[in-house]
Structure formats: structure tokens, C-alpha cells
Design a protein around this motif. Structure first.
Motif, mmCIF file in Angstrom:
data_model
loop_
_atom_site.group_PDB
_atom_site.id
_atom_site.type_symbol
_atom_site.label_atom_id
_atom_site.label_comp_id
_atom_site.label_asym_id
_atom_site.label_seq_id
_atom_site.Cartn_x
_atom_site.Cartn_y
_atom_site.Cartn_z
ATOM 1 N N LEU A 16 -21.576 3.756 11.209
ATOM 2 C CA LEU A 16 -21.181 4.948 11.949
ATOM 3 C C LEU A 16 -21.375 6.216 11.112
ATOM 4 O O LEU A 16 -21.778 7.252 11.625
ATOM 5 N N PHE A 17 -21.074 6.114 9.832
ATOM 6 C CA PHE A 17 -21.273 7.264 8.949
ATOM 7 C C PHE A 17 -22.726 7.405 8.529
ATOM 8 O O PHE A 17 -23.281 8.494 8.528
ATOM 9 N N SER A 18 -23.358 6.308 8.163
ATOM 10 C CA SER A 18 -24.728 6.387 7.648
ATOM 11 C C SER A 18 -25.727 6.780 8.728
ATOM 12 O O SER A 18 -26.801 7.295 8.429
ATOM 13 N N PHE A 19 -25.384 6.572 9.997
ATOM 14 C CA PHE A 19 -26.249 6.994 11.100
ATOM 15 C C PHE A 19 -26.515 8.491 11.043
ATOM 16 O O PHE A 19 -27.644 8.943 11.223
ATOM 17 N N TRP A 20 -25.487 9.283 10.788
ATOM 18 C CA TRP A 20 -25.621 10.734 10.799
ATOM 19 C C TRP A 20 -26.497 11.246 9.666
ATOM 20 O O TRP A 20 -27.108 12.305 9.784
ATOM 21 N N TYR A 21 -26.566 10.516 8.557
ATOM 22 C CA TYR A 21 -27.397 10.939 7.437
ATOM 23 C C TYR A 21 -28.887 10.803 7.734
ATOM 24 O O TYR A 21 -29.709 11.346 7.010
ATOM 25 N N GLN A 22 -29.259 10.085 8.771
ATOM 26 C CA GLN A 22 -30.662 9.880 9.108
ATOM 27 C C GLN A 22 -31.208 10.951 10.036
ATOM 28 O O GLN A 22 -32.426 11.082 10.181
ATOM 29 N N ILE A 23 -30.352 11.729 10.670
ATOM 30 C CA ILE A 23 -30.777 12.742 11.640
ATOM 31 C C ILE A 23 -31.185 14.007 10.890
ATOM 32 O O ILE A 23 -30.474 14.473 10.001
ATOM 33 N N PRO A 24 -32.330 14.592 11.227
ATOM 34 C CA PRO A 24 -32.879 15.728 10.472
ATOM 35 C C PRO A 24 -31.958 16.917 10.208
ATOM 36 O O PRO A 24 -32.003 17.450 9.114
ATOM 37 N N PRO A 25 -31.116 17.384 11.107
ATOM 38 C CA PRO A 25 -30.290 18.525 10.696
ATOM 39 C C PRO A 25 -29.308 18.189 9.583
ATOM 40 O O PRO A 25 -28.928 19.057 8.802
ATOM 41 N N LEU A 34 -19.213 16.551 4.029
ATOM 42 C CA LEU A 34 -18.125 17.260 4.694
ATOM 43 C C LEU A 34 -18.396 17.424 6.185
ATOM 44 O O LEU A 34 -17.494 17.207 7.011
ATOM 45 N N VAL A 35 -19.616 17.761 6.544
ATOM 46 C CA VAL A 35 -19.964 17.960 7.955
ATOM 47 C C VAL A 35 -19.863 16.644 8.725
ATOM 48 O O VAL A 35 -19.291 16.593 9.816
ATOM 49 N N ILE A 36 -20.390 15.584 8.150
ATOM 50 C CA ILE A 36 -20.372 14.283 8.825
ATOM 51 C C ILE A 36 -18.950 13.746 8.927
ATOM 52 O O ILE A 36 -18.565 13.162 9.937
ATOM 53 N N SER A 37 -18.152 13.948 7.900
ATOM 54 C CA SER A 37 -16.753 13.541 7.986
ATOM 55 C C SER A 37 -16.030 14.312 9.084
ATOM 56 O O SER A 37 -15.212 13.741 9.819
ATOM 57 N N GLY A 38 -16.318 15.581 9.225
ATOM 58 C CA GLY A 38 -15.736 16.376 10.300
ATOM 59 C C GLY A 38 -16.162 15.887 11.670
ATOM 60 O O GLY A 38 -15.349 15.820 12.600
ATOM 61 N N ILE A 39 -17.440 15.535 11.813
ATOM 62 C CA ILE A 39 -17.928 14.993 13.076
ATOM 63 C C ILE A 39 -17.211 13.695 13.410
ATOM 64 O O ILE A 39 -16.800 13.468 14.555
ATOM 65 N N LEU A 43 -14.918 12.909 16.683
ATOM 66 C CA LEU A 43 -15.229 11.795 17.575
ATOM 67 C C LEU A 43 -14.071 10.801 17.658
ATOM 68 O O LEU A 43 -13.786 10.257 18.730
ATOM 69 N N THR A 44 -13.402 10.560 16.537
ATOM 70 C CA THR A 44 -12.262 9.654 16.541
ATOM 71 C C THR A 44 -11.119 10.228 17.377
ATOM 72 O O THR A 44 -10.496 9.516 18.167
ATOM 73 N N LEU A 45 -10.842 11.511 17.221
ATOM 74 C CA LEU A 45 -9.800 12.145 18.024
ATOM 75 C C LEU A 45 -10.149 12.131 19.509
ATOM 76 O O LEU A 45 -9.280 11.898 20.355
ATOM 77 N N ALA A 46 -11.420 12.368 19.829
ATOM 78 C CA ALA A 46 -11.840 12.328 21.225
ATOM 79 C C ALA A 46 -11.648 10.940 21.817
ATOM 80 O O ALA A 46 -11.180 10.788 22.951
ATOM 81 N N LEU A 47 -11.970 9.909 21.044
ATOM 82 C CA LEU A 47 -11.785 8.544 21.522
ATOM 83 C C LEU A 47 -10.307 8.207 21.672
ATOM 84 O O LEU A 47 -9.916 7.520 22.626
#
Length: 77
Positions: A16-25, A34-39, A43-47
Motif C-alpha cells: 500500500l505504501f510502496s505503490f505510491w512511490y512508483q507513480i511519477p508525481p 511525508l506526502v505518502i504518509s499523509g495520503i 485514505l485510512t480516515l476515509a475508510l
């Protein structure tokens, strides 16, 4: 640190965390951790808050997909 036991690939929740590191932005950010942890927090709060969101919590009544999944179970009862 993976704490692997046997031939398993490690903790399955890490994808779940490493997925975000693969996306270009995100893969070129200096503060990507920090950005990915915030995301992930958002997402956890939304769920966690899905049962309290009025439009989302009534979706099973509107779209009864769960009845297709559980039809064999309820047919036997």
C-alpha cells in the motif's frame, strides 16, 4: 526491515505504501515519505468514516451486489 519467515515476501501491507512511490508525481519528490504518509492517513480516515457518510453507507441498499456474493449462503439457511 521485513521480518520474513520462510519463503514469504514480507509484510503484505507494505505494498500500500510502496505503490505510491512508483507513480511519477511522487517518485521525484524530496519529501515523498511525508506526502505518502499523509495520503495513507487520509485514505485510512476515509475508510474508517464510510459508515458515517450518509450517501456512501446506503450504497448496499441501492446496489445489492452483496446479495449476489452471499446468495449460496442464504439459500442453504
Amino acid at each position: 526491515m521485513m521480518n520474513e519467515t520462510g519463503n514469504y515476501p514480507g509484510q503484505s501491507w507494505l505494498w500500500l505504501f510502496s505503490f505510491w512511490y512508483q507513480i511519477p508525481p511522487f517518485n521525484s519528490l524530496a519529501n515523498a515519505d511525508l506526502v505518502i504518509s499523509g495520503i495513507m492517513v487520509v485514505l485510512t480516515l476515509a475508510l474508517m468514516l464510510v459508515p458515517f457518510i450518509p450517501g456512501v453507507r446506503s450504497l448496499p441498499r441501492i446496489i445489492p451486489i452483496h446479495r449476489l456474493i452471499w446468495r449460496d449462503y442464504y439459500r442453504r439457511r
